[in-house]
Design an enzyme around this catalytic site. Structure first.
Site, PDB file in Angstrom:
ATOM      1  N   GLN A 214       0.813  -1.210   0.000  1.00  0.00           N
ATOM      2  CA  GLN A 214       0.000   0.000   0.000  1.00  0.00           C
ATOM      3  C   GLN A 214       0.847   1.261   0.000  1.00  0.00           C
ATOM      4  O   GLN A 214       0.321   2.351  -0.292  1.00  0.00           O
ATOM      5  CB  GLN A 214      -0.935   0.013   1.200  1.00  0.00           C
ATOM      6  CG  GLN A 214      -0.229   0.185   2.538  1.00  0.00           C
ATOM      7  CD  GLN A 214      -1.154   0.037   3.722  1.00  0.00           C
ATOM      8  OE1 GLN A 214      -1.575  -1.066   4.048  1.00  0.00           O
ATOM      9  NE2 GLN A 214      -1.477   1.145   4.378  1.00  0.00           N
TER      10      GLN A 214
ATOM     11  N   CYS B 201      -5.177   0.515   3.728  1.00  0.00           N
ATOM     12  CA  CYS B 201      -5.208  -0.896   4.123  1.00  0.00           C
ATOM     13  C   CYS B 201      -6.600  -1.497   3.984  1.00  0.00           C
ATOM     14  O   CYS B 201      -6.753  -2.670   3.631  1.00  0.00           O
ATOM     15  CB  CYS B 201      -4.704  -1.060   5.551  1.00  0.00           C
ATOM     16  SG  CYS B 201      -5.643  -0.114   6.782  1.00  0.00           S
TER      17      CYS B 201
ATOM     18  N   HIS C 128      -5.998  -0.670  11.551  1.00  0.00           N
ATOM     19  CA  HIS C 128      -5.414  -1.412  10.433  1.00  0.00           C
ATOM     20  C   HIS C 128      -6.344  -2.537   9.999  1.00  0.00           C
ATOM     21  O   HIS C 128      -7.023  -3.145  10.836  1.00  0.00           O
ATOM     22  CB  HIS C 128      -4.055  -1.976  10.837  1.00  0.00           C
ATOM     23  CG  HIS C 128      -3.227  -2.463   9.679  1.00  0.00           C
ATOM     24  ND1 HIS C 128      -3.109  -1.764   8.498  1.00  0.00           N
ATOM     25  CD2 HIS C 128      -2.492  -3.596   9.518  1.00  0.00           C
ATOM     26  CE1 HIS C 128      -2.309  -2.422   7.669  1.00  0.00           C
ATOM     27  NE2 HIS C 128      -1.941  -3.541   8.248  1.00  0.00           N
TER      28      HIS C 128
ATOM     29  N   ASN D 218      -0.668  -9.238   5.096  1.00  0.00           N
ATOM     30  CA  ASN D 218      -0.580  -7.793   5.249  1.00  0.00           C
ATOM     31  C   ASN D 218      -0.392  -7.145   3.873  1.00  0.00           C
ATOM     32  O   ASN D 218      -0.276  -7.841   2.861  1.00  0.00           O
ATOM     33  CB  ASN D 218       0.577  -7.440   6.191  1.00  0.00           C
ATOM     34  CG  ASN D 218       0.401  -6.080   6.831  1.00  0.00           C
ATOM     35  OD1 ASN D 218      -0.563  -5.355   6.567  1.00  0.00           O
ATOM     36  ND2 ASN D 218       1.335  -5.694   7.683  1.00  0.00           N
TER      37      ASN D 218
END
Length: 335
Positions: free
Chosen positions: A137, A143, A281, A302
């Site tokens: 990102q 996110c 997040h 992630n």
């Protein structure tokens, strides 16, 4: 008396030499860090500032890893592309403050595990090819878009047998502001992304590439890569229900609390009861398992590139009273 003074002087010289040696090592590591991560700074002042931040972070990492080596911690820290950032800069660049009082309107179903559903001891959706490569990102609090897209891409592979890569930038640009609650690079919710996709669809990554910034909406229905028919929420805070959903439905979009130690995570099971700050997040849970040292964990995809954590992944503590609120805001799309 003279002998005692000499011993003291030798001890002092040795202490100074040790300090100088350690500083020299840190200086050399900083030079390697700049080369590896292609860092260049505007002026000498910023160079020295980043060097000091790097040293402070490296000291924290080294202290933590001593405790890890002694068996006092279940995860290891390491130098990565964020090591020249302060915790505040890291949060501003990568994380966002999510309003946990948001009502999550638009949910079609609450996932209710069936007694017939199989819940194996472990699962990793990467082994079946259902998880796309790690994305990045970059310095943008998007996110939430990567979390929604990651779950949707996997759902398409599992249910349709199609490998697709979808556009996070489409969501950053087009689901920003009314009637959605997303704020582009300043944060948002995967459920709002799913709401947008349910109404419009989402373009492919190749037709609408990622820019890591807020831009004007360029959605084109001719390049739609995926649509959804509904949105499912997992019962909030229920880790058993989340495990069942992951095992029987596929990778799940989740939002949770990432504390400052996330910045330096390298490997192991991230067990950190201190992560109690507001939601900031969103990621994708693609599996779960048990580690002989760190015990039960969630396998999490992630969006900070392959060089962070375990090749872009982190194993987070599971069955620890919903640690970091990882099971509080879990959703997936129906296609």
């Amino acid at each position: 008396m003279k002998a005692a003074i000499c011993i003291l002087l030798f001890a002092l010289v040795g202490y100074i030499q040790a300090r100088i040696t350690y500083d020299d090592v840190l200086d050399a590591e900083f030079e390697l860090f700049k080369v590896e991560h292609k860092r260049s700074y505007d002026n000498e002042y910023e160079e020295q500032l980043r060097l000091q931040i790097f040293k402070d972070n490296k000291n924290l990492i080294d202290r933590h890893n001593k405790r890890y080596a002694a068996g006092e911690k279940t995860y290891k820290m390491g130098v990565n592309k964020f090591t020249d950032l302060t915790p505040e800069e890291f949060k501003i660049s990568l994380l966002s403050s999510l309003n946990s009082n948001h009502s999550l309107e638009g949910i079609d179903y609450i996932y209710n595990p069936s007694a017939k559903d199989s819940v194996p001891k472990s699962i990793d959706w990467r082994t079946s090819g259902a998880v796309n490569p790690i994305k990045d990102q970059n310095p943008c609090g998007s996110c939430w878009a990567f979390s929604a897209v990651g779950s949707l891409e996997s759902q398409y592979f599992i249910n349709e047998g199609r490998k697709i890569s979808l556009s996070e930038q489409n969501l950053v640009d087009c689901s920003r502001g009314y009637p959605y609650y997303n704020r582009g690079c300043s944060g948002g919710w995967p459920i709002e992304a799913f709401q947008y996709i349910r109404y419009y669809g989402i373009d492919t990554e190749s037709s609408y590439p990622y820019e890591a910034r807020d831009d004007y909406c360029r959605y084109n229905r001719n390049y739609i890569g995926a649509k959804i028919s509904g949105i499912v929420q997992i019962e909030s805070g229920n880790e058993d229900a989340l495990a069942s959903a992951v095992a029987n439905k596929g990778p799940i979009s989740v939002c949770f609390t990432a504390d400052s130690n996330f910045q330096h995570y390298r490997s192991g099971v991230f067990n950190d009861p201190s992560c109690s700050q507001p939601m900031n997040h969103c990621v994708v849970v693609i599996g779960y398992g048990t580690d002989p040292v760190g015990e039960d964990y969630w396998l999490v995809r992630n969006s900070w590139g392959e060089n962070w954590g375990e090749n872009g992944y982190i194993r987070m503590a599971r069955n620890r009273n919903n640690q970091c609120s990882i099971a509080s805001f879990a959703t997936y799309p129906l296609i």
